[in-house]
Design a protein around this motif. Structure first.
Motif, PDB file in Angstrom:
ATOM      1  N   MET A 191       0.814  -1.436   0.680  1.00 26.16           N
ATOM      2  CA  MET A 191       0.103   0.009  -0.031  1.00 26.16           C
ATOM      3  C   MET A 191       1.006   1.325  -0.085  1.00 26.16           C
ATOM      4  SD  MET A 191      -2.713   1.304   2.466  1.00 26.16           S
ATOM      5  CE  MET A 191      -4.615   1.602   1.879  1.00 26.16           C
ATOM      6  N   GLN A 193       2.234   5.043   0.424  1.00 24.52           N
ATOM      7  CA  GLN A 193       1.851   6.362   0.658  1.00 24.52           C
ATOM      8  C   GLN A 193       1.639   7.110  -0.401  1.00 24.52           C
ATOM      9  OE1 GLN A 193       2.823   9.361   1.491  1.00 24.52           O
ATOM     10  NE2 GLN A 193       4.047   9.694   2.858  1.00 24.52           N
ATOM     11  N   PRO A 194       0.350   8.160  -0.513  1.00 22.11           N
ATOM     12  CA  PRO A 194       0.657   8.609  -1.917  1.00 22.11           C
ATOM     13  C   PRO A 194       1.898   9.380  -1.798  1.00 22.11           C
ATOM     14  CG  PRO A 194      -0.820   9.460  -0.300  1.00 22.11           C
ATOM     15  CD  PRO A 194      -0.158   8.351  -0.245  1.00 22.11           C
ATOM     16  N   ALA A 195       2.171  10.361  -0.721  1.00 20.15           N
ATOM     17  CA  ALA A 195       3.201  11.293  -1.073  1.00 20.15           C
ATOM     18  C   ALA A 195       4.547  11.075  -1.444  1.00 20.15           C
ATOM     19  CB  ALA A 195       3.081  12.240   0.060  1.00 20.15           C
ATOM     20  N   SER A 196       5.352  10.213  -1.155  1.00 22.71           N
ATOM     21  CA  SER A 196       6.702   9.898  -0.495  1.00 22.71           C
ATOM     22  C   SER A 196       6.305   8.791  -1.533  1.00 22.71           C
ATOM     23  CB  SER A 196       7.331   9.277   1.589  1.00 22.71           C
ATOM     24  OG  SER A 196       6.300   8.310   1.552  1.00 22.71           O
ATOM     25  N   GLY A 197       6.027   8.078  -1.737  1.00 24.52           N
ATOM     26  CA  GLY A 197       5.762   6.170  -3.019  1.00 24.52           C
ATOM     27  C   GLY A 197       6.440   5.855  -1.804  1.00 24.52           C
ATOM     28  N   PHE A 198       6.605   5.966  -0.192  1.00 27.68           N
ATOM     29  CA  PHE A 198       7.220   4.666   0.668  1.00 27.68           C
ATOM     30  C   PHE A 198       5.963   3.732   0.711  1.00 27.68           C
ATOM     31  CE2 PHE A 198      11.025   6.491   1.343  1.00 27.68           C
ATOM     32  CZ  PHE A 198      11.806   6.019   1.488  1.00 27.68           C
ATOM     33  N   HIS A 257      -1.127   9.498   7.218  1.00 25.74           N
ATOM     34  CA  HIS A 257      -1.453   8.932   6.225  1.00 25.74           C
ATOM     35  C   HIS A 257      -2.298   7.658   6.779  1.00 25.74           C
ATOM     36  CE1 HIS A 257       0.754  11.821   3.559  1.00 25.74           C
ATOM     37  NE2 HIS A 257       1.399  11.349   4.406  1.00 25.74           N
TER      38      HIS A 257
ATOM     39  N   TRP B 681      -6.585  13.270  -2.747  1.00 23.05           N
ATOM     40  CA  TRP B 681      -4.404  13.594  -1.812  1.00 23.05           C
ATOM     41  C   TRP B 681      -4.288  14.306  -1.032  1.00 23.05           C
ATOM     42  CZ3 TRP B 681      -4.797  12.262  -7.069  1.00 23.05           C
ATOM     43  CH2 TRP B 681      -5.230  10.741  -7.294  1.00 23.05           C
ATOM     44  N   LEU B 697       6.865  17.460   0.771  1.00 21.37           N
ATOM     45  CA  LEU B 697       6.507  17.029  -0.605  1.00 21.37           C
ATOM     46  C   LEU B 697       6.400  15.358   0.059  1.00 21.37           C
ATOM     47  CD1 LEU B 697       7.497  18.918  -3.579  1.00 21.37           C
ATOM     48  CD2 LEU B 697       5.442  18.550  -2.967  1.00 21.37           C
ATOM     49  N   MET B 698       7.419  14.495   0.765  1.00 19.40           N
ATOM     50  CA  MET B 698       7.415  13.089   1.505  1.00 19.40           C
ATOM     51  C   MET B 698       5.610  13.299   2.182  1.00 19.40           C
ATOM     52  SD  MET B 698       9.960  12.245   0.143  1.00 19.40           S
ATOM     53  CE  MET B 698      10.571  10.579   0.457  1.00 19.40           C
ATOM     54  N   ASP B 699       5.722  14.396   2.998  1.00 19.57           N
ATOM     55  CA  ASP B 699       3.823  14.340   3.312  1.00 19.57           C
ATOM     56  C   ASP B 699       2.758  14.187   2.778  1.00 19.57           C
ATOM     57  OD1 ASP B 699       4.246  12.492   5.904  1.00 19.57           O
ATOM     58  OD2 ASP B 699       5.947  14.374   6.410  1.00 19.57           O
ATOM     59  N   TYR B 700       3.241  15.702   2.198  1.00 22.50           N
ATOM     60  CA  TYR B 700       1.939  16.557   1.057  1.00 22.50           C
ATOM     61  C   TYR B 700       1.879  15.889  -0.216  1.00 22.50           C
ATOM     62  CZ  TYR B 700      -0.858  20.142  -0.763  1.00 22.50           C
ATOM     63  OH  TYR B 700      -1.929  21.368  -1.172  1.00 22.50           O
ATOM     64  N   ALA B 701       0.173  15.526  -0.541  1.00 19.59           N
ATOM     65  CA  ALA B 701       1.122  14.420  -1.572  1.00 19.59           C
ATOM     66  C   ALA B 701       0.045  15.650  -2.497  1.00 19.59           C
ATOM     67  CB  ALA B 701      -0.180  13.100  -1.157  1.00 19.59           C
ATOM     68  N   VAL B 702       0.885  15.414  -3.627  1.00 14.65           N
ATOM     69  CA  VAL B 702       0.526  16.098  -4.893  1.00 14.65           C
ATOM     70  C   VAL B 702       0.538  14.916  -6.027  1.00 14.65           C
ATOM     71  CG1 VAL B 702       1.664  17.977  -6.624  1.00 14.65           C
ATOM     72  CG2 VAL B 702       2.095  17.881  -4.134  1.00 14.65           C
ATOM     73  N   LYS B 704       0.663  12.543  -9.292  1.00 12.09           N
ATOM     74  CA  LYS B 704       2.183  12.406  -9.738  1.00 12.09           C
ATOM     75  C   LYS B 704       1.127  11.971 -11.836  1.00 12.09           C
ATOM     76  CE  LYS B 704       4.381  11.495  -5.872  1.00 12.09           C
ATOM     77  NZ  LYS B 704       4.620  10.026  -5.283  1.00 12.09           N
ATOM     78  N   MET B 707      -0.377   8.405 -10.628  1.00 11.96           N
ATOM     79  CA  MET B 707      -1.952   8.431 -10.191  1.00 11.96           C
ATOM     80  C   MET B 707      -3.234   9.464 -11.031  1.00 11.96           C
ATOM     81  SD  MET B 707       0.323  10.046  -7.099  1.00 11.96           S
ATOM     82  CE  MET B 707      -1.154  10.584  -5.312  1.00 11.96           C
ATOM     83  N   GLU B 765      -7.689   5.722   3.956  1.00 12.56           N
ATOM     84  CA  GLU B 765      -8.034   5.141   5.951  1.00 12.56           C
ATOM     85  C   GLU B 765      -9.441   5.946   6.161  1.00 12.56           C
ATOM     86  OE1 GLU B 765      -5.167   6.700   8.735  1.00 12.56           O
ATOM     87  OE2 GLU B 765      -6.533   5.827  10.682  1.00 12.56           O
TER      88      GLU B 765
END
Ligand SMILES: Cc1cc2nc3c(=O)[nH]c(=O)nc-3n(C[C@H](O)[C@H](O)[C@H](O)COP(=O)(O)OP(=O)(O)OC[C@H]3O[C@@H](n4cnc5c(N)ncnc54)[C@H](O)[C@@H]3O)c2cc1C
Lengths: 283, 776
Positions: A191, A193-198, A257, B681, B697-702, B704, B707, B765
């Motif tokens: 699954m 994580q939409p921002a990081s891709g992790f 997330h 997102w 940007l690791m937490d704010y999901a723009v 891509k 997507m 979620e």
């Protein structure tokens, strides 16, 4: 990027790299020198000044760290092999498809073109993709320092969040995976994580005759083997029943997330999916 | 007014490729950060780590003596610089004094506290770490509803209720409508805070010429002329000695429709040290210090008859303003109120806005600016009403649309909708998705236990800003067309495009009107020393207002060209077409180049004509333009995880006449991408202490590329009578139409277990929890 000042070197041999790594005042490694591989994890930290190494030793020009080969039933992957090279290797795809699948799930194309397998395991991000598969594959890492080489299982190597058994002065030289003799089926379900891709959670399943290996990432402070799930599967339980216990007793991560409860829940869902798919791929 | 675009030449309406793209995709475009001036220094800004704190003291001595540091300035040093301007006014509006550096107190994380100037950016950044600020943190409030509670921490101690303004608007007889209604449906609906996220962050370079007392400011802005006026005022400079240049601008989406502290601060610093100074915003700063968008908590009530006829709409709107008023901050929610009736015959409307201070970065215009929030509200309410009345969502819309014979239509909020055929895009979208069959597919999917949803939104948009009395800064736009002696054409537009493609569309218009090849036309913009005063690009106004100004300038020139043609051909029966004047009797011709040459050589002149071939027009639109459309989203929800997949997306937009279908598709795609971002997102989340926890940007999901669903676009064409091109504007349409379609779709998917509403972003979620709640 506006990091703090650092010195940079680009050694042309492993010996030189190890020398420079052990470049502290007394000739021993002092932790203020860091290895630079793909930079996909280290550079973002330096950009935010969360990491401020005094020296960077770039491994990119060190020969002999970028290879994928099979030797007597073991797959050897040099530390500097990029995610893309693993993902697209005919050898990995044929002999160890789980690893190719994990590599293909990392971030995006740009990251996969630059990030390396050695960097990924050394960084030990608790949400990284490789570790789940490497655990399910019972892979090992070979570490080299001026004192010599040692090999240990990935499971022992991954100690905690961003903490490994790597000693100062050591470099991850390669990752080794024993290749399958029987027709085990494997799958990786993630699954994103939409921002990081992790991975919010990622579950790697490897299921053969009489055995099951399940690696989990994203759920806890480090990637781990879900031995309770493995035992249930080995005892004949179906996918859903076995997957249901994956988060039992686990101190689950919680963030914006995915809360801990939700993470636990999706871990069971993704575990069931990975297991079913792995079983369907048995040959 | 009718369009008189010539029939023989036809670049308008064609998918001409963007002329801007070669320089962009080959990396040869010049952005602010590419500028290097001799002697240029670099500024970095120290920012508050606290959402609310008193500043006890600041020790800059270590930073000052750091090698390479030239100067350090703090609040008291810049006290002479005027405050960051708020251009919007409302009765009783409380506007806190917005100094360009915090003095005494900080009000949000990221608030600028000090500036360091050094010989390079690395040194400046290092020196920031050497500044010691003694803060005394105080209680902060980041949630607008909590900020309204009694006893909440006061963002500005002088206004303990945290209310910046209240605003009431009413039309018709809402009380009566609700009293007489057969059904009333209520819902709380939020539009979360979003980060506009241009690819290029903000940045500026300032160069002061002390001898001339003149300032040149390069800035990544959407409004060079307004910036020049306002920054000049802040700095006490004479307006004609300030020159603002916008080099390439890598996206704005509204967040560069502003005047920022840093633009004045960088200029101030350049004036002080007598050297050019560059400041480039980091991505982290962009998250923390560039305006955010949206930030609504809306309480809606809809009144209707049981047959589905809508009677009235009531709204209580809580707008999270952040800590300060930026240029248009308080005006944005008033746009929501204006557009709250959507495309429907709501004769009775009541709206109350409360603008609330929070310890967050200010909100302001972000793609759609007030109108996505309004559309989201009314389109959710129409669906909720349909569910309540067990009506089909398409049917309830068709039943309540304003009729084609009712234009211009006076809304209960005081607008005059220009033209429309509101059912047309909806019918087209329903046809495209094969609505009946799709509902049948859904029925089958439900039988199999799948959660499939179909969501419809129909939107109307107020854009092409706009008549000047209805805008804070003037709503006209300007254009100059110059034809050189060689016959080549230069267009200067006051609308400062920054990615929309007017260098292409305006060249199409000019080429068509003058009958010249498009390569003979260049379009210049974004330099106040070259281009006549203009307003800028925002609110989907570039083509509808700037293009119209251009049209009139071209019309003037056509008349002049014809007069020269008549003189040169010695005939009063001359046609100007295809770039030549032709005598209809003899068939003799003179080319535009010959005419232009003659106009400058001026050996002879037509009666009452001046030499030269140049025209400037400032065009004031009589009204806004009102595009509209229908979007349909089909979604499928993963029952086990709550993950939403958009399996189909159809956008039918009516933006009036289309100058360039390729660019219109691009605008719709980009708008939908940002609409999906909000739907699924993106969220700027502050925790209770006012820390932005999605500040990377690791937490704010723009969204891509991977997507994005496939976006199917189609159009209906209802020309606008407001401007001679018949265009309506399309820059924001995609964003406005998108989010209600997606949310309606997800709610539709979740309706069998009884879900009524879900707020954005619909993260897995959140969807899963809503589903669990409904199952329980
Ligand atoms: C946008 C983005 C998205 C990403 N998404 C994902 C994702 O979805 N899944 C995922 O798993 N990862 C993801 N990553 C991380 C990526 O996989 C990195 O490549 C990987 O984590 C680190 O590898 P690297 O080669 O870039 O290492 P570097 O960043 O160069 O180094 C990381 C750390 O490991 C150390 N190190 C590196 N190589 C060695 C070595 N040979 N021996 C000892 N120490 C070493 C370094 O000193 C440093 O501390 C993402 C990264 C980015 C930027």
């Amino acid at each position: 990027m506006i990091p703090q000042n650092f010195e940079y070197s680009s050694p042309r041999s492993l010996e030189a790299a190890l020398d420079q790594l052990a470049g502290g005042p007394d000739g021993s490694a002092d932790g203020s020198t860091k290895i630079l591989a793909g930079g996909m994890s280290l550079i973002p930290l330096m950009k935010l000044r969360l990491a401020a190494p005094e020296r960077l030793v770039d491994l990119r020009r060190v020969p002999g760290l970028n290879y994928i080969r099979e030797e007597s039933g073991v797959l050897h992957i040099g530390a500097m092999t990029t995610h893309y090279e693993v993902e697209s290797s005919a050898l990995v795809r044929a002999k160890c498809p789980l690893l190719a699948e994990a590599a293909a799930n990392i971030g995006d194309v740009q990251v996969r073109n630059v990030g390396t397998i050695g960097g990924s395991v050394a960084h030990a991000d608790p949400a990284a993709d490789y570790p789940a598969s490497l655990l399910a594959l019972e892979a090992s890492v070979t570490l080299v320092s001026k004192a010599g080489e040692r090999t240990m299982s990935v499971e022992d190597f991954l100690v905690d969040t961003m903490t490994t058994a790597l000693e100062p002065g050591e470099i991850v030289r390669e990752v080794t995976v024993p290749l399958e003799k029987s027709g085990a089926g494997t799958a990786y379900a993630k699954m994103v994580q939409p921002a990081s891709g992790f991975a919010i959670v990622g579950v790697a399943a490897r299921i053969g005759e009489g055995f099951a290996r399940i690696g989990v990432t994203g759920l806890a402070s480090k990637a781990y083997r879900a031995r309770n799930v493995e035992a249930l599967l080995e005892g004949g339980a179906d996918a859903a029943t076995a997957a249901a216990v994956i988060a039992e007793g686990v101190d689950a991560n919680s963030d914006l997330h995915a809360s801990a409860d939700y993470r636990r829940h999706v871990a069971t869902v993704y575990a069931a999916r990975a297991i079913r798919q792995a079983i369907s791929r048995k040959y | 007014m009718s369009t008189t675009i010539s029939v023989t030449e036809k670049l308008v309406g064609k998918s001409v490729r963007r002329r801007e793209d070669p320089r962009l995709i080959t990396g040869t475009a010049t952005y602010v950060d590419d500028l290097k001036l001799p002697g240029m220094h670099h500024a970095c800004i120290l920012r508050s780590p606290h959402a609310a704190a008193k500043i006890r003291s600041i020790d800059i001595s270590a930073a000052q003596s750091h090698p390479g540091v030239v100067a350090v300035f703090t609040g008291p040093d810049v006290a002479g610089v005027g405050p960051v301007p708020c251009g919007a006014s409302l009765p009783g509006l409380r506007v806190p004094h917005h100094a360009i550096l915090a003095t005494g107190r900080v009000y949000y994380v990221g608030h600028a506290v000090a500036v360091v100037v050094a010989t390079d950016r690395y040194v400046a950044a290092d020196a920031l770490d050497l500044i010691e600020v003694d803060y005394e943190p105080t209680a902060a409030v980041a949630d607008p509803e909590k900020a309204l509670e009694p006893g909440a921490p006061a963002v500005h101690p002088e206004w303990p209720d945290n209310v910046s303004f209240t605003y009431h608007q009413e039309g018709g007889e809402p009380e009566k409508a609700f009293a007489e209604a057969e059904v009333v449906v209520k819902q709380r609906i939020t539009s979360q805070r979003l980060v506009p996220m241009p690819m290029e962050t903000r940045g500026c370079v300032a160069e002061y010429h002390a001898a001339e007392k003149s300032l040149t400011l390069w800035s990544s802005t959407q409004i060079p002329h307004l910036l020049r006026t306002l920054v000049g005022q802040m700095l006490g400079l004479i307006e004609n000695r300030v020159r603002v240049i916008t080099p390439e601008v890598g996206g704005g989406f509204g967040c560069k429709l502003n005047v920022y502290a840093e633009e004045a601060l960088t200029s101030f610093v350049a004036m002080k040290i007598g050297k050019p100074v560059k400041w480039i915003e980091s991505r982290r700063e962009n998250f923390l210090c560039t305006i955010h968008g949206r930030g609504h908590v809306d309480y809606y009530e809809i009144a209707a008859k049981r047959d589905g006829t809508v009677l009235g709409l009531r709204l209580k709107l809580i707008q999270d303003l952040g800590a300060y008023q930026q240029l248009l901050t308080p005006a944005i929610p008033t746009l929501s109120v204006l557009m709250m009736p959507g495309l429907y015959k709501f004769r009775n409307i009541s709206a109350d806005i409360v603008g609330v201070f929070t310890n967050c970065v200010p909100t302001d215009a972000y793609r759609g600016a007030g109108r996505p929030e309004a559309t989201h509200g009314v389109e959710r309410m129409m669906d909720l009403l349909a569910v309540e009345l067990k009506m089909d969502p398409a049917e309830i819309r068709l039943k309540n649309f304003i009729g084609n014979d009712e234009f211009p239509y006076a809304t209960a909020t005081g607008l005059s909708y220009d033209s429309g055929d509101y059912a047309a895009p909806l019918k087209k979208a329903l046809d495209l998705v094969n609505y009946r069959e799709l509902r049948e597919d859904q029925r089958k999917a439900r039988e199999q236990g799948r959660l499939m949803g179909i969501g419809i939104s129909t939107y109307g948009e107020l854009c092409a800003f706009g008549p000047s009395p209805a805008t804070p800064a003037g709503g006209w736009e300007s254009a100059t067309v110059k034809i050189d002696p060689s016959g080549k054409v230069t267009v200067l537009t006051g609308a400062s495009p920054h990615g929309q493609g007017e260098e292409t569309t305006f060249a199409q218009i000019a080429a068509d009107e003058l009958g010249v090849p498009i390569d003979d036309v260049i379009v210049l913009h974004g330099d106040t020393a070259i281009v006549q005063y203009g307003i800028g690009t925002f609110g989907s106004r570039g083509t509808a207002v700037g293009g119209a100004a251009l049209y009139f300038a071209l019309k003037d020139l056509r008349a002049k060209i014809k007069k020269f043609g008549e003189m040169m051909l010695e005939s009063d029966d001359v046609t100007f077409s295809g770039g030549v004047c032709t005598c209809n009797k003899t068939g003799n011709t003179v080319s535009l180049a010959q005419i232009a040459g003659m106009s400058y050589r001026a050996m002879r002149l037509p009666v009452n004509e001046e030499p030269g071939m140049q025209a400037t027009r400032f065009w004031e639109p009589p009204n806004f333009a009102f595009p509209f459309g229908a979007h349909i989203a089909v979604t499928e929800i993963d029952r086990e995880t709550g993950h939403v997949a958009v399996s189909r997306y159809v956008a039918v937009d009516d933006c009036g006449n289309i100058i360039n279908p390729l660019l219109v598709a691009g605008q719709v795609h980009g708008g939908v991408a940002q609409g999906l971002g909000q739907s699924l997102w993106e969220q700027a989340v502050y925790d209770d202490t006012g820390q932005l926890i999605t500040g990377e940007l690791m937490d704010y999901a723009v969204p891509k590329a991977t997507m994005m669903p496939w976006i199917e676009t189609a159009h209906t064409t209802t020309p606008s009578p407001v401007n001679p091109l018949g265009v309506k504007g399309v820059g924001e349409a995609g964003t406005i139409g998108c989010s209600p379609a997606v949310v309606n779709s997800v709610v539709d998917a979740l309706s069998p277990p009884g879900v009524r509403h879900i707020d954005m972003p619909m993260t897995p979620e959140k969807v899963w929890k809503v589903l669990e709640g409904a199952r329980a």
